[in-house]
Design a protein around this motif. Structure first.
Motif, PDB file in Angstrom:
ATOM      1  N   LEU A  25       0.820  -1.207   0.000  1.00  0.00           N
ATOM      2  CA  LEU A  25       0.000   0.000   0.000  1.00  0.00           C
ATOM      3  C   LEU A  25       0.860   1.266   0.000  1.00  0.00           C
ATOM      4  N   GLU A  29       0.985   4.153  -2.887  1.00  0.00           N
ATOM      5  CA  GLU A  29       0.819   5.581  -2.585  1.00  0.00           C
ATOM      6  C   GLU A  29       1.992   6.390  -3.124  1.00  0.00           C
ATOM      7  N   PRO A 186      -6.989  -0.746   8.771  1.00  0.00           N
ATOM      8  CA  PRO A 186      -5.994  -0.614   7.702  1.00  0.00           C
ATOM      9  C   PRO A 186      -5.710   0.834   7.295  1.00  0.00           C
ATOM     10  N   ALA A 187      -6.735   1.653   7.241  1.00  0.00           N
ATOM     11  CA  ALA A 187      -6.549   3.044   6.820  1.00  0.00           C
ATOM     12  C   ALA A 187      -5.702   3.813   7.824  1.00  0.00           C
ATOM     13  N   GLN A 188      -5.941   3.577   9.106  1.00  0.00           N
ATOM     14  CA  GLN A 188      -5.165   4.269  10.137  1.00  0.00           C
ATOM     15  C   GLN A 188      -3.715   3.807  10.141  1.00  0.00           C
ATOM     16  N   LEU A 190      -2.031   2.586   7.574  1.00  0.00           N
ATOM     17  CA  LEU A 190      -1.381   3.141   6.389  1.00  0.00           C
ATOM     18  C   LEU A 190      -1.036   4.608   6.596  1.00  0.00           C
ATOM     19  N   ARG A 191      -1.972   5.372   7.131  1.00  0.00           N
ATOM     20  CA  ARG A 191      -1.734   6.802   7.333  1.00  0.00           C
ATOM     21  C   ARG A 191      -0.556   7.037   8.277  1.00  0.00           C
TER      22      ARG A 191
END
Length: 206
Positions: A25, A29, A186-188, A190-191
């Motif tokens: 990921l 990005e 997952p979003a947290q 990755l961020r």
């Protein structure tokens, strides 16, 4: 690594913590932002790495032998994949590197022994460590694929202790470590990880 214009990022954590997915990921990005990135992993796809993979699937050898095999694979991986990409100015995202050897073989053969075997290894610009409870991580790994000989609750618990000691050891040597709570969504995750990588990219850009 002043002699190499790229950025070397290593992602580490117990089995099932999400290293491989996160590396992919982050790579996606970076590509979307116009940053050249290379995803790689250990054991590598080279000849020694494939032997290590076979040993893991069948019957791991003694810690000393495995430490030697991992070091040999890492030397080849560094020489043929990592250094050339860094020389091209790319961001290299490696899933596992020296920390894994320190965590798994270090408790048996000694941290200094592992480091001496890996004298050829590069010091990552950033080591991202995914912190995840052992039970959660093994549950994820088992749901995704057949677990190998190392992926048992007892080995995972021992590895977690090994990782803690190894991280302290590397940080004392000046290694930049970014810890990320892998139990988040997952979003947290990755961020949190991407922010750390992006903060280092300006100094590698032309």
């Amino acid at each position: 690594m002043a002699d190499l214009p790229g950025l070397f990022v290593v992602l580490e954590g117990g089995d099932g913590s999400g290293k491989t997915t996160l590396a992919r990921l982050i790579g996606d990005e970076l590509h979307a932002r116009g940053v050249r990135a290379l995803n790689t992993e250990e054991p590598s796809g080279g000849p020694v790495g494939m032997l290590v993979r076979r040993m893991l699937a069948e019957r791991p050898l003694s810690p000393e032998v495995m430490a030697l095999l991992y070091a040999a694979d890492r030397a080849h991986h560094t020489e043929t994949v990592i250094r050339p990409a860094l020389a091209r100015g790319e961001v290299v995202l490696s899933t596992r590197y020296v920390l894994s050897s320190l965590a798994y073989q270090g408790p048996h053969v000694g941290l200094e022994r592992v480091m001496s075997l890996n004298a050829h290894a590069l010091k990552p610009d950033l080591l991202i460590f995914l912190e995840c409870p052992v039970g959660v991580a093994l549950g994820r790994a088992g749901a995704a694929r057949v677990l190998d000989a190392y992926e048992t609750p007892s080995v995972a618990a021992s590895a977690a202790e090994g990782y803690a000691r190894a991280l302290t050891y590397l940080e004392a040597q000046g290694q930049r470590v970014g810890r990320v709570d892998a139990a988040q969504g997952p979003a947290q995750v990755l961020r949190a990880a991407l922010e750390q990588v992006l903060s280092l990219i300006p100094r590698t850009s032309p």
